[in-house]
Design an enzyme around this catalytic site. Structure first.
Site, PDB file in Angstrom:
ATOM      1  CD1 TRP A 153      53.851  36.676  59.599  1.00  0.00           C
ATOM      2  CD2 TRP A 153      56.001  37.033  59.077  1.00  0.00           C
ATOM      3  NE1 TRP A 153      54.609  35.801  60.349  1.00  0.00           N
ATOM      4  CE2 TRP A 153      55.939  36.008  60.050  1.00  0.00           C
ATOM      5  CE3 TRP A 153      57.260  37.411  58.604  1.00  0.00           C
ATOM      6  CZ2 TRP A 153      57.067  35.364  60.550  1.00  0.00           C
ATOM      7  CZ3 TRP A 153      58.383  36.766  59.097  1.00  0.00           C
ATOM      8  CH2 TRP A 153      58.279  35.764  60.057  1.00  0.00           C
ATOM      9  N   GLY A 230      52.639  28.556  55.946  1.00  0.00           N
ATOM     10  CA  GLY A 230      52.918  28.943  57.333  1.00  0.00           C
ATOM     11  C   GLY A 230      53.616  27.813  58.064  1.00  0.00           C
ATOM     12  CD  GLU A 252      56.062  26.996  51.163  1.00  0.00           C
ATOM     13  OE1 GLU A 252      56.739  26.491  52.094  1.00  0.00           O
ATOM     14  OE2 GLU A 252      56.102  28.172  50.840  1.00  0.00           O
ATOM     15  CB  CYS A 286      59.698  28.232  53.996  1.00  0.00           C
ATOM     16  SG  CYS A 286      59.334  28.743  52.321  1.00  0.00           S
TER      17      CYS A 286
HETATM   18  P1  NAD Z   1      52.609  31.215  63.252  1.00  0.00           P
HETATM   19  O1  NAD Z   1      52.480  29.767  63.030  1.00  0.00           O
HETATM   20  O2  NAD Z   1      51.923  31.812  64.433  1.00  0.00           O
HETATM   21  O3  NAD Z   1      52.051  32.006  61.975  1.00  0.00           O
HETATM   22  C1  NAD Z   1      52.448  31.730  60.660  1.00  0.00           C
HETATM   23  C2  NAD Z   1      51.352  32.258  59.751  1.00  0.00           C
HETATM   24  O4  NAD Z   1      50.185  31.482  59.925  1.00  0.00           O
HETATM   25  C3  NAD Z   1      50.931  33.693  60.082  1.00  0.00           C
HETATM   26  O5  NAD Z   1      50.706  34.381  58.890  1.00  0.00           O
HETATM   27  C4  NAD Z   1      49.641  33.541  60.879  1.00  0.00           C
HETATM   28  O6  NAD Z   1      48.762  34.638  60.679  1.00  0.00           O
HETATM   29  C5  NAD Z   1      49.063  32.281  60.304  1.00  0.00           C
HETATM   30  N1  NAD Z   1      48.265  31.510  61.248  1.00  0.00           N
HETATM   31  C6  NAD Z   1      48.557  31.182  62.525  1.00  0.00           C
HETATM   32  N2  NAD Z   1      47.570  30.435  63.063  1.00  0.00           N
HETATM   33  C7  NAD Z   1      46.636  30.286  62.096  1.00  0.00           C
HETATM   34  C8  NAD Z   1      45.386  29.602  62.017  1.00  0.00           C
HETATM   35  N3  NAD Z   1      44.886  28.873  63.033  1.00  0.00           N
HETATM   36  N4  NAD Z   1      44.700  29.679  60.855  1.00  0.00           N
HETATM   37  C9  NAD Z   1      45.185  30.380  59.802  1.00  0.00           C
HETATM   38  N5  NAD Z   1      46.350  31.029  59.814  1.00  0.00           N
HETATM   39  C10 NAD Z   1      47.071  30.977  60.944  1.00  0.00           C
HETATM   40  O7  NAD Z   1      54.122  31.571  63.301  1.00  0.00           O
HETATM   41  P2  NAD Z   1      54.912  32.930  63.184  1.00  0.00           P
HETATM   42  O8  NAD Z   1      55.578  33.260  64.490  1.00  0.00           O
HETATM   43  O9  NAD Z   1      54.131  34.004  62.513  1.00  0.00           O
HETATM   44  O10 NAD Z   1      55.995  32.419  62.174  1.00  0.00           O
HETATM   45  C11 NAD Z   1      56.965  31.533  62.632  1.00  0.00           C
HETATM   46  C12 NAD Z   1      56.857  30.163  62.078  1.00  0.00           C
HETATM   47  O11 NAD Z   1      55.935  30.076  61.004  1.00  0.00           O
HETATM   48  C13 NAD Z   1      58.206  29.812  61.494  1.00  0.00           C
HETATM   49  O12 NAD Z   1      58.946  29.089  62.432  1.00  0.00           O
HETATM   50  C14 NAD Z   1      57.899  29.044  60.252  1.00  0.00           C
HETATM   51  O13 NAD Z   1      57.927  27.679  60.523  1.00  0.00           O
HETATM   52  C15 NAD Z   1      56.490  29.352  59.919  1.00  0.00           C
HETATM   53  N6  NAD Z   1      56.350  30.147  58.704  1.00  0.00           N
HETATM   54  C16 NAD Z   1      56.537  29.523  57.537  1.00  0.00           C
HETATM   55  C17 NAD Z   1      56.417  30.243  56.383  1.00  0.00           C
HETATM   56  C18 NAD Z   1      56.625  29.590  55.047  1.00  0.00           C
HETATM   57  O14 NAD Z   1      56.876  30.292  54.075  1.00  0.00           O
HETATM   58  N7  NAD Z   1      56.479  28.277  54.944  1.00  0.00           N
HETATM   59  C19 NAD Z   1      56.101  31.586  56.428  1.00  0.00           C
HETATM   60  C20 NAD Z   1      55.903  32.202  57.661  1.00  0.00           C
HETATM   61  C21 NAD Z   1      56.015  31.461  58.802  1.00  0.00           C
END
Ligand code: NAD
Length: 480
Positions: A153, A230, A252, A286
């Site tokens: 997001w 993520g 990523e 990130c």
């Molecule tokens: P999160 O790990 O719950 O979610 C991150 C993303 O992954 C979300 O879009 C979520 O819908 C998706 N996701 C979660 N579990 C999944 C699964 N089993 N299968 C497929 N998709 C899944 O974390 P959050 O609270 O939304 O974000 C915080 C953490 O996520 C941050 O600390 C950061 O490390 C990471 N993040 C990284 C990026 C990036 O650009 N690398 C982007 C967003 C979040």
């Protein structure tokens, strides 16, 4: 709300609701109002999306790269024409200032254009034969197949653009699952491809319960490639699921970028530059600079200018002109920020500014600076993914480099020095996929973006981003 799109699944070239009727609300993080409801796909819709993507792949892989480029270019033209309206949707659901949203939409069009152009140039090669019985050995790049594209997001247009752009430019079809927090922007991206005349099934859009969607899609024989952006734990889990079916995988993941400020740098200029980089998108980036490691001789002046500049940032709804930083996208990030700050203070860090949630409604957290943070604090090894900067001093370059490289992360790192020789030797010793020397702009459509160590697997954008959607095939022509 009239300026927020109607949300739907997009499968086989048509918009659908969820058969089971499941949905979840989409929240405006600036005022906590409900913008709309996103339909959640069940197994039936997910299977339908994979079948559609298989049919779409059969059409798209046999469409010439030039015709693919023409259709994709029509979509990016629409994206640019609609940039204003799409930026508004992005700010409503994600929170970032409108100017940042608009830049993101326009940059996304550039990313997709670059990939579509490169798609016309995936030439392959002819390898000379060792024997007269073989007259041509042709190495070609063939699209890997239907891809599952899973995006978060924080950059609801830019991160999908890297994946959707590369998949379509390479001749792959896709089932695209964006974050349920920011479905409106993703919907608008898909709509541009629909309006541009992309054949049915080539690009399909689903929302759902993330773990359920990813496990269903990855387990399906119809999906040959997975790309995820993520968190590291989720990235590792999806990598394991991909390994079971030997599926191509690009990830990523998170970062915890160090910023090395060497003794010959200009502390005032770099502190100001750093504040704008750190608090962009409320730190939910990130590659966000997070651990500022400043030579002891510059520490006090760097810290004072950084805090003074951070305190002046205008915080508010991204729709209000002049706002520098919007809310965090999700309420869970607020609790995370508070816990990290309290933990750092209890370990002996000094809170220089911020550290608190701002009075609501909305998920606003003050730009925060922690100084002299000991290594035992959680924030020294856990990515904050929010508006918190850590500023520490060092005296020996070797120690600073050991700190910079001391985490399992390796996405971005930054280095500031006026000494060209030091810029070369120090950047060579930094363990990161992206190193910014004397600036923070490490993400361009033409350049690869990806991490080392636990920060990722493979690259996106640039030629490398396109290559991730090809298999290599040898066809050897004999004379029998
Ligand atoms: P999160 O790990 O719950 O979610 C991150 C993303 O992954 C979300 O879009 C979520 O819908 C998706 N996701 C979660 N579990 C999944 C699964 N089993 N299968 C497929 N998709 C899944 O974390 P959050 O609270 O939304 O974000 C915080 C953490 O996520 C941050 O600390 C950061 O490390 C990471 N993040 C990284 C990026 C990036 O650009 N690398 C982007 C967003 C979040």
């Amino acid at each position: 709300m009239s300026d927020y799109p109607q949300l739907a699944l997009y499968i086989d070239g048509a918009w659908h609701g969820s058969a089971g009727g499941a949905s979840r609300p989409v929240i405006n993080p600036a005022d906590e109002s409900v913008l709309g409801h996103v339909p959640l796909a069940g197994d039936q819709e997910l299977d339908f999306a994979v079948e559609a993507a298989q049919r779409g792949f059969a059409i798209w892989k046999s469409t010439s790269a030039c015709v693919r480029h023409e259709i994709i270019s029509r979509a990016t033209r629409l994206l640019r024409e609609r940039a204003e309206a799409i930026a508004h949707v992005m700010t409503l659901e994600q929170g970032k200032p409108l100017s940042e949203s608009k830049r993101e939409v326009l940059l996304s069009a550039d990313i997709i254009d670059f990939l579509a152009e490169e798609g016309k140039r995936s030439y392959g090669r002819v390898v000379p034969s060792r024997s007269n019985a073989v007259f041509a050995q042709v190495v070609s790049h063939v699209p890997v197949g239907p891809a599952a594209l899973l995006t978060p997001w924080n950059f609801p247009m830019n991160l999908p653009a890297r994946k959707v752009g590369a998949a379509l430019a390479a001749g792959c079809s896709a089932v695209f699952k964006p974050a349920e927090e920011t479905p409106g922007t993703a919907t608008e991206l898909v709509r541009t491809f629909h309006d541009a005349g992309l054949p049915p099934g080539v690009l399909n859009l689903v929302f759902g319960e993330p773990a359920r969607v990813s496990s269903r899609l990855i387990a399906s024989d119809g999906i040959r490639k997975v790309s995820f952006t993520g968190s590291i734990p989720v990235g590792k889990h999806l990598g394991e699921l991909c390994a079971r079916g030997v599926k191509r995988y690009t990830a990523e993941l998170g970062g915890h970028a160090p910023v090395l400020v060497l003794q010959d740098a200009d502390p005032t200029h770099i502190a100001r530059l750093s504040v704008s980089a750190k608090f962009r998108n409320a730190g939910q980036v990130c590659a966000s600079p997070t651990r500022f490691l400043v030579h002891a001789s510059l520490f006090e002046s760097f810290l004072s200018v950084f805090c003074e500049t951070a305190r002046k940032l205008r915080i508010g709804s991204g729709l209000v002109p002049g706002v520098d930083m919007g809310p965090l996208t999700h309420v869970r990030r607020i609790g995370e920020m508070q816990a990290l700050v309290e933990d750092a203070i209890s370990c002996g860090a000094t809170l220089m500014c911020g550290g608190v949630r701002l009075p609501g409604p909305g998920y606003f957290f003050a730009p925060t600076v922690l100084a002299n943070v000991p290594p035992s604090a959680r924030i020294m090894h856990q990515e904050p993914f929010g508006p918190i900067a850590v500023i520490n001093a060092w005296t020996e370059l070797d120690d600073a480099l050991a700190q910079a490289n001391g985490l399992p992360y390796g996405l971005a790192a930054y280095l500031f020095t006026r000494d060209v020789a030091l810029a070369h030797t120090v950047s060579a010793r930094i363990e990161a996929g992206l190193v910014g020397v004397n600036h923070f702009g490490v993400s361009q459509p033409e350049t690869p973006f990806g991490g080392v160590k636990e920060s990722g697997y493979g690259s996106e954008s640039g030629q490398e981003g396109l290559a991730a959607y090809f298999d290599t095939k040898l066809t050897s022509f004999g004379s029998a």
